[in-house]
Each structure stands twice: as structure tokens, then as C-alpha cells.
Design an enzyme around this catalytic site. Structure first.
Site, PDB file in Angstrom:
ATOM      1  N   ASP A  16      -8.364   8.565  -6.854  1.00 32.93           N
ATOM      2  CA  ASP A  16      -8.372   7.669  -5.700  1.00 32.93           C
ATOM      3  C   ASP A  16      -8.141   6.244  -6.214  1.00 32.93           C
ATOM      4  O   ASP A  16      -8.909   5.758  -7.044  1.00 32.93           O
ATOM      5  CB  ASP A  16      -9.750   7.796  -5.025  1.00 32.93           C
ATOM      6  N   ILE A  17      -7.126   5.602  -5.706  1.00 31.70           N
ATOM      7  CA  ILE A  17      -6.757   4.275  -6.216  1.00 31.70           C
ATOM      8  C   ILE A  17      -7.883   3.255  -6.030  1.00 31.70           C
ATOM      9  O   ILE A  17      -8.034   2.353  -6.850  1.00 31.70           O
ATOM     10  CB  ILE A  17      -5.438   3.790  -5.544  1.00 31.70           C
ATOM     11  N   ASP A  40      -3.496   2.295   2.248  1.00 32.69           N
ATOM     12  CA  ASP A  40      -3.833   1.017   2.885  1.00 32.69           C
ATOM     13  C   ASP A  40      -5.167   1.099   3.621  1.00 32.69           C
ATOM     14  O   ASP A  40      -6.029   0.223   3.476  1.00 32.69           O
ATOM     15  CB  ASP A  40      -2.702   0.643   3.853  1.00 32.69           C
ATOM     16  N   GLY A 127       3.786   9.034   1.483  1.00 34.40           N
ATOM     17  CA  GLY A 127       2.883   9.531   2.511  1.00 34.40           C
ATOM     18  C   GLY A 127       3.542   9.385   3.867  1.00 34.40           C
ATOM     19  O   GLY A 127       4.513  10.087   4.182  1.00 34.40           O
TER      20      GLY A 127
HETATM   21  P1  ADP Z   1       3.472   5.097   2.437  1.00 34.74           P
HETATM   22  O1  ADP Z   1       3.357   4.543   3.832  1.00 34.74           O
HETATM   23  O2  ADP Z   1       4.075   4.108   1.462  1.00 34.74           O
HETATM   24  O3  ADP Z   1       4.120   6.427   2.406  1.00 34.74           O
HETATM   25  P2  ADP Z   1       0.763   6.254   2.168  1.00 34.74           P
HETATM   26  O4  ADP Z   1      -0.484   5.505   1.899  1.00 34.74           O
HETATM   27  O5  ADP Z   1       0.905   6.946   3.482  1.00 34.74           O
HETATM   28  O6  ADP Z   1       1.941   5.195   1.918  1.00 34.74           O
HETATM   29  O7  ADP Z   1       0.986   7.335   1.024  1.00 34.74           O
HETATM   30  C1  ADP Z   1       1.405   7.031  -0.293  1.00 34.74           C
HETATM   31  C2  ADP Z   1       0.861   8.078  -1.255  1.00 34.74           C
HETATM   32  O8  ADP Z   1      -0.499   7.777  -1.564  1.00 34.74           O
HETATM   33  C3  ADP Z   1       0.840   9.500  -0.705  1.00 34.74           C
HETATM   34  O9  ADP Z   1       1.341  10.353  -1.718  1.00 34.74           O
HETATM   35  C4  ADP Z   1      -0.624   9.779  -0.415  1.00 34.74           C
HETATM   36  O10 ADP Z   1      -0.961  11.132  -0.605  1.00 34.74           O
HETATM   37  C5  ADP Z   1      -1.310   8.929  -1.473  1.00 34.74           C
HETATM   38  N1  ADP Z   1      -2.704   8.503  -1.186  1.00 34.74           N
HETATM   39  C6  ADP Z   1      -3.383   8.502  -0.019  1.00 34.74           C
HETATM   40  N2  ADP Z   1      -4.626   7.998  -0.180  1.00 34.74           N
HETATM   41  C7  ADP Z   1      -4.751   7.656  -1.497  1.00 34.74           C
HETATM   42  C8  ADP Z   1      -5.793   7.105  -2.321  1.00 34.74           C
HETATM   43  N3  ADP Z   1      -6.979   6.770  -1.799  1.00 34.74           N
HETATM   44  N4  ADP Z   1      -5.541   6.903  -3.636  1.00 34.74           N
HETATM   45  C9  ADP Z   1      -4.333   7.210  -4.171  1.00 34.74           C
HETATM   46  N5  ADP Z   1      -3.310   7.737  -3.463  1.00 34.74           N
HETATM   47  C10 ADP Z   1      -3.510   7.970  -2.150  1.00 34.74           C
END
Ligand code: ADP
Length: 187
Positions: A16-17, A40, A127
Site C-alpha cells: 500500500d503506497i 488518490d 486503475g
Molecule cells: P489511475 O486513475 O491513474 O488509473 P488508480 O488509483 O485508479 O489510478 O489506480 C492506479 C493503480 O494503483 C491500480 O493498479 C490500483 O490497483 C493501484 N492501487 C490502488 N490503491 C492503491 C494503494 N493504496 N497503494 C498502491 N497502489 C494502489
């Protein structure tokens, strides 16, 4: 999985980022910096309202696709949040790869301009923006590798934080192709 690009460590982890202990984490933002789901949503939830207050004040016009802006990180363990805007996938012939590469490059420049030693990226655009994971991994990793070869600056570690095993496996396979282990260990 880890590789070295000269003195810089390139690390892939599943996780998790928002939990990363690094100087800067990168947000997958939209061009209005308006808040959303995915990365986000998690960043603003855990970081608190100070982040959005700052981006509204400093970047009222938002941020164009393919670029990034920086703010402080509220209650997150990181010092900075770099809000990067990747492209929406529209089939691949609308400049998506160039825009995605440019979002990564601008984020790395901002990290260096703020003397960051470590930065963590999510998989931008894969995502809600529906960029195919394998193609996104190719662009993301190649762009970071090229950048670090040319201008590592203050950076000592670049970490990709992949959400789920499948994302991790995809990035790991692409990185193994780009930098096979034997080759990388020779520097
Ligand atoms: P975008 O709108 O740029 O596609 P998203 O946030 O919907 O951005 O998704 C980008 C990637 O981050 C996806 O592969 C998603 O599974 C992943 N993701 C979602 N939540 C987290 C998190 N808490 N930490 C890391 N990666 C995440």
C-alpha cells in the site's frame, strides 16, 4: 525484487503506497487534482485534509496530463506527495505511452528538486484510467531506468509499490526482461 541502476536501488514491492517510509510518495491524481478513488482516495484519507487544502491553494488550475505537482504529505509517513497525472487509456494510439512516461519523468525531477533520496510510485493509470498493466509496466520501468542512468541526482532508491499479487508479478516479469539478473549484478 530489486535491481541496481548504478548507485540507485530499483525495488518492486507488493503493498500500500500510503504506508511507505520514503521521502516522497507519488499519487495517481486526476488533472483537476479533485480527489478520487484508488490511490488518490487512500492518500487523502490517510494523509488528512491538509494535502487537498495545499493543492487547491498552490495549484488552482490543476495539473496537465503527463505532468506532476508536489505538496507536503499531511499525516502520512512520507515528507512529500507528488501528484502525477497519467493518461486515460483510449486504445493506445492517443499518445498514452508518451504521456505516461512524461508523468514518471516529471515526478522524478520533482523528487530531485526537493532533494529526495527515496521515492515510491504506484502503477500510474492502471486503475480507473484502464491502462493495460503489462504495457504500463513496460513504460514505467523503462522510463525510470533511462532517467536514473542519465541523471540519478539525489535519488538512492526508487520503489514501485504494486497493489496485489498480479500487479507485482506483471512488473516483476517486465523488469526481469529489461534487466536480467546476471547483467544487473555486473553494474
Ligand atoms: P489511475 O486513475 O491513474 O488509473 P488508480 O488509483 O485508479 O489510478 O489506480 C492506479 C493503480 O494503483 C491500480 O493498479 C490500483 O490497483 C493501484 N492501487 C490502488 N490503491 C492503491 C494503494 N493504496 N497503494 C498502491 N497502489 C494502489
Amino acid at each position: 525484487m530489486q535491481r541496481h541502476i548504478g548507485p540507485v536501488k530499483l525495488l518492486l514491492v507488493e503493498g500500500d503506497i500510503t504506508q511507505q517510509q520514503v521521502d516522497a510518495i507519488v499519487n495517481a491524481a486526476n488533472s483537476r487534482l479533485a480527489g478520487g478513488g484508488g490511490v488518490d482516495g487512500a492518500i487523502h484519507r490517510r494523509g488528512g485534509p491538509a494535502i487537498m487544502e495545499e493543492t487547491r491553494r498552490r495549484y488552482p488550475e490543476g495539473c496537465p496530463t503527463g505532468s506532476a505537482v508536489i505538496s507536503t504529505a499531511g499525516e502520512l509517513p512520507a515528507r512529500w506527495v507528488i501528484h502525477a497525472v497519467g493518461p486515460v487509456w483510449r486504445g493506445g494510439s492517443h499518445g498514452e505511452a508518451q504521456l505516461l512516461a512524461s508523468a514518471y519523468r516529471r515526478s522524478l525531477e520533482l523528487a530531485q528538486e526537493h532533494q529526495c533520496r527515496s521515492v515510491a510510485f504506484p502503477s500510474l493509470s492502471t486503475g480507473a484510467y484502464r491502462y493495460p498493466m503489462d504495457q504500463a509496466a513496460q513504460v514505467a520501468l523503462q522510463t525510470v531506468i533511462d532517467f536514473l542512468r542519465q541523471q540519478p541526482g539525489s535519488l538512492q532508491e526508487v520503489r514501485f509499490v504494486l497493489f496485489g499479487q498480479q500487479a507485482y508479478q506483471t512488473y516483476a516479469q517486465v523488469l526481469e526482461k529489461l534487466l536480467p539478473e546476471a547483467e544487473s549484478s555486473q553494474g
